[in-house]
Design a protein around this motif. Structure first.
Motif, PDB file in Angstrom:
ATOM      1  N   GLY A 152       0.820  -1.208   0.000  1.00  0.00           N
ATOM      2  CA  GLY A 152       0.000   0.000   0.000  1.00  0.00           C
ATOM      3  C   GLY A 152       0.851   1.253   0.000  1.00  0.00           C
ATOM      4  N   VAL A 153       0.421   2.242  -0.768  1.00  0.00           N
ATOM      5  CA  VAL A 153       1.104   3.542  -0.787  1.00  0.00           C
ATOM      6  C   VAL A 153       0.093   4.614  -0.402  1.00  0.00           C
ATOM      7  CG1 VAL A 153       2.828   2.880  -2.487  1.00  0.00           C
ATOM      8  CG2 VAL A 153       0.683   3.843  -3.272  1.00  0.00           C
ATOM      9  N   GLN A 154       0.567   5.578   0.343  1.00  0.00           N
ATOM     10  CA  GLN A 154      -0.300   6.665   0.790  1.00  0.00           C
ATOM     11  C   GLN A 154      -0.699   7.549  -0.385  1.00  0.00           C
ATOM     12  OE1 GLN A 154      -1.341   6.563   3.745  1.00  0.00           O
ATOM     13  NE2 GLN A 154       0.177   5.549   5.003  1.00  0.00           N
ATOM     14  N   ARG A 155      -1.926   8.096  -0.321  1.00  0.00           N
ATOM     15  CA  ARG A 155      -2.372   9.095  -1.295  1.00  0.00           C
ATOM     16  C   ARG A 155      -2.964  10.267  -0.549  1.00  0.00           C
ATOM     17  NH1 ARG A 155      -5.691   7.634  -6.511  1.00  0.00           N
ATOM     18  NH2 ARG A 155      -5.285   9.856  -6.715  1.00  0.00           N
ATOM     19  N   PRO A 156      -2.829  11.496  -1.107  1.00  0.00           N
ATOM     20  CA  PRO A 156      -3.401  12.659  -0.429  1.00  0.00           C
ATOM     21  C   PRO A 156      -4.900  12.476  -0.181  1.00  0.00           C
ATOM     22  CG  PRO A 156      -1.997  13.324  -2.259  1.00  0.00           C
ATOM     23  CD  PRO A 156      -2.149  11.842  -2.351  1.00  0.00           C
ATOM     24  N   LYS A 157      -5.372  12.945   0.954  1.00  0.00           N
ATOM     25  CA  LYS A 157      -6.788  13.003   1.318  1.00  0.00           C
ATOM     26  C   LYS A 157      -7.379  11.662   1.751  1.00  0.00           C
ATOM     27  CE  LYS A 157      -7.493  16.726  -2.071  1.00  0.00           C
ATOM     28  NZ  LYS A 157      -8.207  17.122  -3.313  1.00  0.00           N
ATOM     29  N   TYR A 158      -6.580  10.613   1.809  1.00  0.00           N
ATOM     30  CA  TYR A 158      -7.111   9.306   2.182  1.00  0.00           C
ATOM     31  C   TYR A 158      -6.485   8.827   3.490  1.00  0.00           C
ATOM     32  CZ  TYR A 158      -9.264   8.911  -2.407  1.00  0.00           C
ATOM     33  OH  TYR A 158     -10.031   9.134  -3.528  1.00  0.00           O
ATOM     34  N   LYS A 159      -7.343   8.438   4.429  1.00  0.00           N
ATOM     35  CA  LYS A 159      -6.881   7.811   5.655  1.00  0.00           C
ATOM     36  C   LYS A 159      -7.085   6.312   5.488  1.00  0.00           C
ATOM     37  CE  LYS A 159      -7.951  11.728   8.671  1.00  0.00           C
ATOM     38  NZ  LYS A 159      -8.726  12.190   9.861  1.00  0.00           N
ATOM     39  N   VAL A 160      -6.088   5.537   5.874  1.00  0.00           N
ATOM     40  CA  VAL A 160      -6.129   4.121   5.560  1.00  0.00           C
ATOM     41  C   VAL A 160      -6.069   3.254   6.805  1.00  0.00           C
ATOM     42  CG1 VAL A 160      -5.189   4.339   3.257  1.00  0.00           C
ATOM     43  CG2 VAL A 160      -3.628   4.197   5.169  1.00  0.00           C
ATOM     44  N   GLY A 161      -6.682   2.099   6.698  1.00  0.00           N
ATOM     45  CA  GLY A 161      -6.652   1.108   7.753  1.00  0.00           C
ATOM     46  C   GLY A 161      -7.344  -0.143   7.245  1.00  0.00           C
ATOM     47  N   THR A 162      -6.775  -1.298   7.490  1.00  0.00           N
ATOM     48  CA  THR A 162      -7.351  -2.533   6.988  1.00  0.00           C
ATOM     49  C   THR A 162      -6.842  -3.716   7.796  1.00  0.00           C
ATOM     50  OG1 THR A 162      -7.588  -3.959   5.043  1.00  0.00           O
ATOM     51  CG2 THR A 162      -5.484  -2.822   5.311  1.00  0.00           C
ATOM     52  N   SER A 163      -7.613  -4.782   7.782  1.00  0.00           N
ATOM     53  CA  SER A 163      -7.201  -6.006   8.469  1.00  0.00           C
ATOM     54  C   SER A 163      -6.427  -6.926   7.533  1.00  0.00           C
ATOM     55  CB  SER A 163      -8.442  -6.747   8.998  1.00  0.00           C
ATOM     56  OG  SER A 163      -9.307  -7.083   7.936  1.00  0.00           O
ATOM     57  N   TYR A 164      -6.375  -6.580   6.237  1.00  0.00           N
ATOM     58  CA  TYR A 164      -5.638  -7.411   5.286  1.00  0.00           C
ATOM     59  C   TYR A 164      -4.130  -7.190   5.430  1.00  0.00           C
ATOM     60  CZ  TYR A 164     -10.039  -8.517   2.967  1.00  0.00           C
ATOM     61  OH  TYR A 164     -11.299  -8.971   2.703  1.00  0.00           O
ATOM     62  N   PRO A 165      -3.331  -8.221   5.145  1.00  0.00           N
ATOM     63  CA  PRO A 165      -1.869  -8.078   5.271  1.00  0.00           C
ATOM     64  C   PRO A 165      -1.299  -7.202   4.171  1.00  0.00           C
ATOM     65  CG  PRO A 165      -2.426 -10.232   4.357  1.00  0.00           C
ATOM     66  CD  PRO A 165      -3.726  -9.587   4.735  1.00  0.00           C
ATOM     67  N   ILE A 166      -0.847  -6.035   4.554  1.00  0.00           N
ATOM     68  CA  ILE A 166      -0.310  -5.067   3.593  1.00  0.00           C
ATOM     69  C   ILE A 166       1.009  -4.519   4.105  1.00  0.00           C
ATOM     70  CG2 ILE A 166      -0.656  -2.793   2.528  1.00  0.00           C
ATOM     71  CD1 ILE A 166      -3.568  -3.293   2.387  1.00  0.00           C
ATOM     72  N   ILE A 167       2.002  -4.440   3.229  1.00  0.00           N
ATOM     73  CA  ILE A 167       3.232  -3.711   3.527  1.00  0.00           C
ATOM     74  C   ILE A 167       3.003  -2.265   3.107  1.00  0.00           C
ATOM     75  CG2 ILE A 167       5.684  -3.405   2.978  1.00  0.00           C
ATOM     76  CD1 ILE A 167       5.834  -6.375   2.369  1.00  0.00           C
ATOM     77  N   TRP A 168       3.165  -1.340   4.041  1.00  0.00           N
ATOM     78  CA  TRP A 168       2.968   0.068   3.711  1.00  0.00           C
ATOM     79  C   TRP A 168       4.304   0.709   3.347  1.00  0.00           C
ATOM     80  CZ3 TRP A 168      -1.578   2.118   2.746  1.00  0.00           C
ATOM     81  CH2 TRP A 168      -2.717   1.464   3.243  1.00  0.00           C
ATOM     82  N   VAL A 169       4.327   1.378   2.221  1.00  0.00           N
ATOM     83  CA  VAL A 169       5.530   2.056   1.741  1.00  0.00           C
ATOM     84  C   VAL A 169       5.261   3.556   1.697  1.00  0.00           C
ATOM     85  CG1 VAL A 169       7.145   2.318  -0.166  1.00  0.00           C
ATOM     86  CG2 VAL A 169       6.276   0.055   0.405  1.00  0.00           C
ATOM     87  N   ASP A 170       6.168   4.312   2.259  1.00  0.00           N
ATOM     88  CA  ASP A 170       6.028   5.767   2.292  1.00  0.00           C
ATOM     89  C   ASP A 170       6.663   6.353   1.040  1.00  0.00           C
ATOM     90  OD1 ASP A 170       5.445   8.272   3.189  1.00  0.00           O
ATOM     91  OD2 ASP A 170       7.097   8.385   4.623  1.00  0.00           O
ATOM     92  N   VAL A 171       5.860   6.990   0.201  1.00  0.00           N
ATOM     93  CA  VAL A 171       6.380   7.630  -1.009  1.00  0.00           C
ATOM     94  C   VAL A 171       5.934   9.088  -1.017  1.00  0.00           C
ATOM     95  CG1 VAL A 171       6.265   5.461  -2.300  1.00  0.00           C
ATOM     96  CG2 VAL A 171       4.369   7.071  -2.445  1.00  0.00           C
ATOM     97  N   PRO A 172       6.623   9.951  -1.779  1.00  0.00           N
ATOM     98  CA  PRO A 172       6.200  11.348  -1.868  1.00  0.00           C
ATOM     99  C   PRO A 172       4.761  11.440  -2.365  1.00  0.00           C
ATOM    100  CG  PRO A 172       8.380  11.070  -2.826  1.00  0.00           C
ATOM    101  CD  PRO A 172       7.856   9.690  -2.550  1.00  0.00           C
ATOM    102  N   LEU A 173       3.966  12.233  -1.685  1.00  0.00           N
ATOM    103  CA  LEU A 173       2.557  12.361  -2.051  1.00  0.00           C
ATOM    104  C   LEU A 173       2.402  13.362  -3.195  1.00  0.00           C
ATOM    105  CD1 LEU A 173       0.902  12.424   1.496  1.00  0.00           C
ATOM    106  CD2 LEU A 173       1.323  10.483  -0.013  1.00  0.00           C
ATOM    107  N   MET A 174       1.835  12.898  -4.291  1.00  0.00           N
ATOM    108  CA  MET A 174       1.622  13.757  -5.467  1.00  0.00           C
ATOM    109  C   MET A 174       0.148  13.681  -5.845  1.00  0.00           C
ATOM    110  SD  MET A 174       4.985  12.565  -7.655  1.00  0.00           S
ATOM    111  CE  MET A 174       4.772  13.846  -8.903  1.00  0.00           C
ATOM    112  N   ASP A 175      -0.565  14.781  -5.685  1.00  0.00           N
ATOM    113  CA  ASP A 175      -2.008  14.796  -5.952  1.00  0.00           C
ATOM    114  C   ASP A 175      -2.249  15.009  -7.452  1.00  0.00           C
ATOM    115  OD1 ASP A 175      -4.668  14.660  -5.545  1.00  0.00           O
ATOM    116  OD2 ASP A 175      -4.867  16.561  -4.470  1.00  0.00           O
ATOM    117  N   ILE A 176      -1.882  13.990  -8.228  1.00  0.00           N
ATOM    118  CA  ILE A 176      -2.053  14.016  -9.678  1.00  0.00           C
ATOM    119  C   ILE A 176      -2.942  12.842 -10.055  1.00  0.00           C
ATOM    120  CG2 ILE A 176      -0.907  13.900 -11.933  1.00  0.00           C
ATOM    121  CD1 ILE A 176       1.668  14.789 -10.568  1.00  0.00           C
TER     122      ILE A 176
END
Length: 210
Positions: A152-176
């Motif tokens: 999973g990668v972060q996106r602007p304006k979205y708060k995330v949370g899930t019970s599924y197994p996900i590796i979260w990667v921090d990348v620069p947020l680009m609202d494109i």
């Protein structure tokens, strides 16, 4: 639920697992890519680097399995724009199996095909934070999570949370978004710096999205 971003320790673990098993580690970033833009490329490249993957494949879908079917253009244009975007970029390539198969592009069906075709590969399926909430609705999701590792990668304006197994990667947020670029072009505005120059030149040359 607290979210843990990828740490250097996690990357080391992945690299050690890869070294011990001799298996290839391949990321997949699916999408309509209508058109591909710089946020897609940043996500693909950063996930590849941070997870130490051998390669990330950009996989255009033929027909998205959504109720609100997206307006799209012929796949030949989307494929060519992808090729232009990743030209001379190390570690990125295009996977065309969904275009070749046609029909509705269910991720489960695609990953069954790819894992059977490439049994020596571990796949990491990359999704944006906006897609995480929809995971329970994905076709055969409980079987899919056993076949691939979701990233999973972060996106602007979205708060995330899930019970599924996900590796979260921090990348620069680009609202494109692709829809933003299409809207710019329809209004006669050039989306400079939002996508590769070669892709924008192709769009202008072919008169796309006007």
């Amino acid at each position: 639920m607290a979210l843990e971003l990828l740490t250097p320790f996690t990357k080391v673990e992945l690299e050690e697992e890869k070294k011990e098993s001799n298996r290839k580690q391949i990321g997949i970033l699916g999408g309509n890519f209508n058109p591909i833009h710089n946020a897609h490329l940043v996500v693909a490249d950063q996930v590849r680097q941070q997870l130490g993957l051998d390669q990330v494949l950009l996989m255009p879908e033929f027909m998205p399995p959504h109720i609100d079917v997206k307006e799209t253009i012929d796949e030949k244009h989307r494929l060519w724009m992808l090729e232009l975007a990743i030209e001379d970029v190390d570690g990125l390539a295009v996977e065309t199996c969904e275009i070749e198969r046609q029909g509705i592009s269910y991720t489960y069906d695609t990953m069954v095909y790819l894992t059977e075709k490439n049994p020596d590969v571990d796949y990491y399926f990359i999704i944006g934070a906006d897609m995480v909430d929809y995971l329970p609705k994905w076709y055969r999701i409980d079987e899919l999570v056993k076949m691939v590792q979701f990233v999973g990668v972060q996106r602007p304006k979205y708060k995330v949370g899930t019970s599924y197994p996900i590796i979260w990667v921090d990348v620069p947020l680009m609202d494109i978004s692709s829809s933003m670029i299409r809207d710019f072009i329809k209004k006669g505005r050039q989306p400079n710096y939002l996508l590769p120059k070669t892709v924008l030149a192709y769009i202008n040359q072919e008169g796309l999205y006007q």
